[in-house]
Design a protein around this motif. Structure first.
Motif, PDB file in Angstrom:
ATOM      1  N   ALA A   5       0.848  -1.191   0.000  1.00 55.59           N
ATOM      2  CA  ALA A   5       0.000   0.000   0.000  1.00 55.59           C
ATOM      3  C   ALA A   5       0.889   1.249   0.000  1.00 55.59           C
ATOM      4  N   SER A   6       0.353   2.327  -0.557  1.00 53.49           N
ATOM      5  CA  SER A   6       1.109   3.578  -0.561  1.00 53.49           C
ATOM      6  C   SER A   6       0.426   4.580   0.366  1.00 53.49           C
ATOM      7  N   ARG A   7       1.229   5.452   0.947  1.00 49.46           N
ATOM      8  CA  ARG A   7       0.701   6.462   1.853  1.00 49.46           C
ATOM      9  C   ARG A   7       0.153   7.627   1.042  1.00 49.46           C
ATOM     10  N   HIS A   8      -0.955   8.169   1.493  1.00 51.68           N
ATOM     11  CA  HIS A   8      -1.552   9.322   0.829  1.00 51.68           C
ATOM     12  C   HIS A   8      -0.839  10.580   1.339  1.00 51.68           C
ATOM     13  N   PRO A   9      -0.309  11.413   0.432  1.00 56.33           N
ATOM     14  CA  PRO A   9       0.458  12.582   0.892  1.00 56.33           C
ATOM     15  C   PRO A   9      -0.374  13.595   1.685  1.00 56.33           C
ATOM     16  N   LEU A  10      -1.650  13.759   1.362  1.00 59.11           N
ATOM     17  CA  LEU A  10      -2.496  14.684   2.125  1.00 59.11           C
ATOM     18  C   LEU A  10      -2.699  14.197   3.558  1.00 59.11           C
ATOM     19  N   HIS A  11      -2.864  12.886   3.708  1.00 62.16           N
ATOM     20  CA  HIS A  11      -3.057  12.350   5.046  1.00 62.16           C
ATOM     21  C   HIS A  11      -1.778  12.482   5.874  1.00 62.16           C
ATOM     22  N   THR A  12      -0.656  12.232   5.247  1.00 64.79           N
ATOM     23  CA  THR A  12       0.623  12.391   5.942  1.00 64.79           C
ATOM     24  C   THR A  12       0.827  13.840   6.372  1.00 64.79           C
ATOM     25  N   ALA A  13       0.547  14.763   5.466  1.00 63.04           N
ATOM     26  CA  ALA A  13       0.714  16.189   5.781  1.00 63.04           C
ATOM     27  C   ALA A  13      -0.248  16.631   6.883  1.00 63.04           C
ATOM     28  N   SER A  14      -1.499  16.188   6.823  1.00 66.55           N
ATOM     29  CA  SER A  14      -2.461  16.607   7.846  1.00 66.55           C
ATOM     30  C   SER A  14      -2.098  16.034   9.210  1.00 66.55           C
ATOM     31  N   THR A  15      -1.547  14.839   9.231  1.00 64.71           N
ATOM     32  CA  THR A  15      -1.125  14.248  10.499  1.00 64.71           C
ATOM     33  C   THR A  15       0.048  15.017  11.101  1.00 64.71           C
ATOM     34  N   ILE A  16       1.020  15.366  10.271  1.00 67.98           N
ATOM     35  CA  ILE A  16       2.184  16.110  10.763  1.00 67.98           C
ATOM     36  C   ILE A  16       1.759  17.481  11.284  1.00 67.98           C
ATOM     37  N   VAL A  17       0.907  18.178  10.535  1.00 67.89           N
ATOM     38  CA  VAL A  17       0.450  19.497  10.974  1.00 67.89           C
ATOM     39  C   VAL A  17      -0.365  19.388  12.266  1.00 67.89           C
ATOM     40  N   LEU A  18      -1.179  18.355  12.400  1.00 65.96           N
ATOM     41  CA  LEU A  18      -1.964  18.164  13.621  1.00 65.96           C
ATOM     42  C   LEU A  18      -1.056  17.923  14.822  1.00 65.96           C
ATOM     43  N   ILE A  19      -0.038  17.094  14.651  1.00 65.10           N
ATOM     44  CA  ILE A  19       0.894  16.818  15.750  1.00 65.10           C
ATOM     45  C   ILE A  19       1.634  18.091  16.153  1.00 65.10           C
ATOM     46  N   LEU A  20       2.131  18.834  15.184  1.00 69.64           N
ATOM     47  CA  LEU A  20       2.853  20.070  15.498  1.00 69.64           C
ATOM     48  C   LEU A  20       1.948  21.104  16.164  1.00 69.64           C
ATOM     49  N   THR A  21       0.702  21.176  15.725  1.00 72.24           N
ATOM     50  CA  THR A  21      -0.227  22.132  16.325  1.00 72.24           C
ATOM     51  C   THR A  21      -0.561  21.746  17.766  1.00 72.24           C
ATOM     52  N   THR A  22      -0.689  20.456  18.043  1.00 67.94           N
ATOM     53  CA  THR A  22      -0.949  20.056  19.428  1.00 67.94           C
ATOM     54  C   THR A  22       0.273  20.310  20.306  1.00 67.94           C
ATOM     55  N   PHE A  23       1.478  20.152  19.742  1.00 66.44           N
ATOM     56  CA  PHE A  23       2.681  20.506  20.509  1.00 66.44           C
ATOM     57  C   PHE A  23       2.672  21.994  20.836  1.00 66.44           C
ATOM     58  N   TYR A  24       2.293  22.814  19.870  1.00 68.93           N
ATOM     59  CA  TYR A  24       2.204  24.256  20.123  1.00 68.93           C
ATOM     60  C   TYR A  24       1.148  24.543  21.179  1.00 68.93           C
ATOM     61  N   TYR A  25       0.001  23.903  21.077  1.00 66.71           N
ATOM     62  CA  TYR A  25      -1.076  24.133  22.037  1.00 66.71           C
ATOM     63  C   TYR A  25      -0.640  23.737  23.450  1.00 66.71           C
ATOM     64  N   ALA A  26       0.224  22.728  23.563  1.00 70.22           N
ATOM     65  CA  ALA A  26       0.731  22.319  24.875  1.00 70.22           C
ATOM     66  C   ALA A  26       1.595  23.405  25.500  1.00 70.22           C
ATOM     67  N   THR A  27       2.224  24.254  24.687  1.00 71.40           N
ATOM     68  CA  THR A  27       2.989  25.363  25.255  1.00 71.40           C
ATOM     69  C   THR A  27       2.073  26.483  25.725  1.00 71.40           C
TER      70      THR A  27
END
Length: 148
Positions: free
Chosen positions: A53-75
């Motif tokens: 199976a191949s990874r969908h680039p939009l899903h990968t990008a949305s996951t990375i942005v979500l993780i980074l945004t939650t890290f920011y929200y934790a600050t």
């Protein structure tokens, strides 16, 4: 702490900081891209020459942005941010292992399983992000205090 990023993400819209709206929107976008990724894997299962199976680039990008945004929200909000970060990281791990399961399914028999665990984890993340957003509205807080 983050300068211009703080100025943008901590502005208030209807009495709630912008990052809370952004988090709910990113969770919904991540759920939508997960469905797109699953449909892509189902289409790959129909092709006989696909090995994995191949990874969908939009899903990968949305996951990375979500993780980074939650890290920011934790600050910004340590308690709610850490809880949300743990839920998002759990969702990421669930999604990662379910993708590997779909790759194995694709190699073995061509039937691709749905990402039920990742969708369930997404619902928990959505529920908590929505709670963080709704908790700031005075109407919600006043109603909840009257119930309790």
């Amino acid at each position: 702490m983050f300068g211009p990023l703080d100025a943008i993400l901590t502005t208030e819209v209807l009495g709630v900081i912008l990052v809370k709206y952004l988090l709910v929107g990113l969770v919904l976008a991540n759920m939508a891209t997960r469905i797109l990724a699953y449909k892509r894997n189902v289409n790959e299962a129909d092709d006989d020459d696909v090995e994995t199976a191949s990874r969908h680039p939009l899903h990968t990008a949305s996951t990375i942005v979500l993780i980074l945004t939650t890290f920011y929200y934790a600050t910004y909000a340590p308690h709610g941010g850490v809880v949300l970060t743990m839920l998002v990281l759990g969702m990421f791990l669930t999604d990662f292992f379910e993708f590997e399961t779909r790759s194995v399914d694709l190699r073995n028999d061509g039937q691709v399983r749905r990402p039920n665990g990742a969708l369930t984890a997404s619902l928990f993340v959505l529920a908590y992000a929505t709670f963080q957003l709704a908790n700031e509205f005075d109407v919600f807080v006043d109603t909840l205090s009257q119930i309790i």
